[in-house]
Design a protein around this motif. Structure first.
Motif, short mmCIF file in Angstrom:
data_model
loop_
_atom_site.label_atom_id
_atom_site.label_comp_id
_atom_site.label_asym_id
_atom_site.label_seq_id
_atom_site.Cartn_x
_atom_site.Cartn_y
_atom_site.Cartn_z
N UNK A 56 20.08 -3.10 -5.87
CA UNK A 56 19.97 -1.81 -6.54
C UNK A 56 18.56 -1.26 -6.35
N UNK A 57 18.41 -0.02 -5.90
CA UNK A 57 17.07 0.56 -5.83
C UNK A 57 16.82 1.39 -7.08
N UNK A 58 15.58 1.37 -7.51
CA UNK A 58 15.23 2.01 -8.78
C UNK A 58 13.85 2.63 -8.69
N UNK A 59 13.61 3.61 -9.55
CA UNK A 59 12.26 4.14 -9.72
C UNK A 59 11.69 3.74 -11.07
N UNK A 60 12.42 2.88 -11.80
CA UNK A 60 11.99 2.48 -13.14
C UNK A 60 11.76 0.98 -13.17
N UNK A 61 10.50 0.53 -13.01
CA UNK A 61 10.22 -0.91 -13.03
C UNK A 61 10.73 -1.62 -14.28
N UNK A 62 10.72 -0.91 -15.42
CA UNK A 62 11.12 -1.59 -16.67
C UNK A 62 12.62 -1.92 -16.63
N UNK A 63 13.41 -1.06 -15.98
CA UNK A 63 14.84 -1.37 -15.86
C UNK A 63 15.05 -2.56 -14.92
N UNK A 64 14.23 -2.61 -13.87
CA UNK A 64 14.33 -3.73 -12.93
C UNK A 64 14.00 -5.04 -13.63
N UNK A 65 12.94 -5.02 -14.42
CA UNK A 65 12.54 -6.24 -15.13
C UNK A 65 13.59 -6.67 -16.14
N UNK A 66 14.21 -5.68 -16.79
CA UNK A 66 15.16 -6.01 -17.85
C UNK A 66 16.49 -6.53 -17.29
N UNK A 67 16.93 -5.97 -16.16
CA UNK A 67 18.30 -6.26 -15.73
C UNK A 67 18.42 -7.11 -14.46
N UNK A 68 17.39 -7.08 -13.61
CA UNK A 68 17.53 -7.80 -12.33
C UNK A 68 17.07 -9.24 -12.46
N UNK A 69 17.53 -10.06 -11.54
CA UNK A 69 17.04 -11.44 -11.46
C UNK A 69 15.78 -11.50 -10.61
N UNK A 70 15.78 -10.70 -9.54
CA UNK A 70 14.63 -10.68 -8.64
C UNK A 70 14.24 -9.26 -8.32
N UNK A 71 12.97 -9.09 -7.99
CA UNK A 71 12.49 -7.75 -7.62
C UNK A 71 11.80 -7.85 -6.27
N UNK A 72 12.22 -6.97 -5.37
CA UNK A 72 11.55 -6.82 -4.08
C UNK A 72 10.77 -5.51 -4.14
N UNK A 73 9.49 -5.57 -3.79
CA UNK A 73 8.68 -4.36 -3.72
C UNK A 73 8.54 -3.93 -2.26
N UNK A 74 8.91 -2.69 -1.97
CA UNK A 74 8.78 -2.16 -0.60
C UNK A 74 7.61 -1.19 -0.58
#
Ligand SMILES: Nc1ncnc2c1ncn2[C@@H]1O[C@H](COP(=O)(O)OP(=O)(O)OP(=O)(O)O)[C@@H](O)[C@H]1O
Length: 249
Positions: free
Chosen positions: A201-219
């Motif tokens: 899932x791509x997002x513009x909201x880091x807080x949603x990524x932190x809350x819902x994802x298991x891993x975060x890739x930064x491009x």
């Protein structure tokens, strides 16, 4: 064990300008990966290539070890895509839109005439129930709110019975509260042990990524700047990703 999905040294240029540069990562069953990056970082380019909507210049993406660029017919349906703008057919009901997820599994003439089997209709209704919209099955898509339309789009993706859902900025057109609900839904689908679907899932909201994802890739500028567990994603890494700007600003 072969990962569900692997991307190896993915590279894509437009007219000589590099949009994606040597990107590699892996995704396991039941894992949710968020891709963050500022505008122009290459998120959509990456997602279009992963979904088979564009071709990589170099590298590859493998689903269960098979190159997604070579998947055809039913095999290709194992990757479902959710778009920012929902991409529903406005004049069709929620149920008919979800049934579109069965196209490719039924003979083409049945799809043209919209004559789906009872099993397909039952599955589509189950998918609508899964996203909380069974009561809206008969409603036209354009009579639904943005959040409801995105839920129908997710139900359509589920009707494909995919192994992987690729969601390109699925909450970008929604208010924060509705967007958080969509992220919670995608996360619950991903983490539902029975299904074992993976989500990118791509997002513009880091807080949603932190809350819902298991891993975060930064491009950043087409390259992978970091690939970390969501719980380990440091504020400093995010600030660097977004060009040093304070995220609190
Ligand atoms: N069809 C295209 N033709 C030419 N250049 C393109 C095309 N699509 C994307 N680009 C360029 O590739 C780079 C990456 O764009 P991309 O849309 O993948 O970024 P993004 O991270 O999805 O941005 P945003 O968050 O604004 O959607 C940008 O420099 C963009 O201008």
């Amino acid at each position: 064990m072969t990962p569900l999905f692997e991307v190896h040294h993915a590279r894509k240029s437009y007219a000589g300008r590099v949009a994606l540069d040597d990107a590699s990562f892996r995704l396991a069953r039941g894992e949710m990966l968020a891709v963050l990056g500022s505008s122009g970082a290459g998120k959509t380019t990456l997602f279009r290539c992963l979904a088979g909507l564009a071709t990589l210049d170099a590298g590859n993406a493998l689903l269960h070890g098979e190159d997604v660029a070579r998947l055809r017919g039913r095999q290709r349906r194992r990757i479902a895509v959710v778009f920012q703008q929902f991409n529903l057919v406005n004049r069709l009901s929620a149920l008919d839109n979800v049934l579109a997820g069965r196209l490719g599994y039924v003979p083409a003439w049945r799809g043209w005439l919209r004559r789906f089997s009872r099993d397909d209709i039952r599955l589509a209704l189950e998918c609508l129930d899964r996203v909380g919209l069974l009561d809206h099955a008969g409603q036209r898509a354009d009579a639904l709110s943005g959040g409801q339309q995105q839920r129908v789009a997710i139900a359509r993706a589920l009707a494909q019975q995919p192994d992987l859902i690729i969601a390109d900025e699925p909450v970008a057109s929604l208010d924060p509260h509705t967007g958080a609900g969509i992220m919670a839904l995608l996360s619950s689908i991903c983490h539902d042990g029975a299904g074992g679907i993976a989500v990118i899932c791509s997002l513009h909201q880091p807080e949603l990524a932190r809350r819902h994802a298991d891993r975060i890739v930064g491009l950043r500028a087409g390259r992978i700047a970091f690939d970390v567990a969501a719980a380990d994603c440091a504020e400093s890494a995010l600030q660097q990703l977004y060009g040093g700007a304070s995220l609190a600003a």
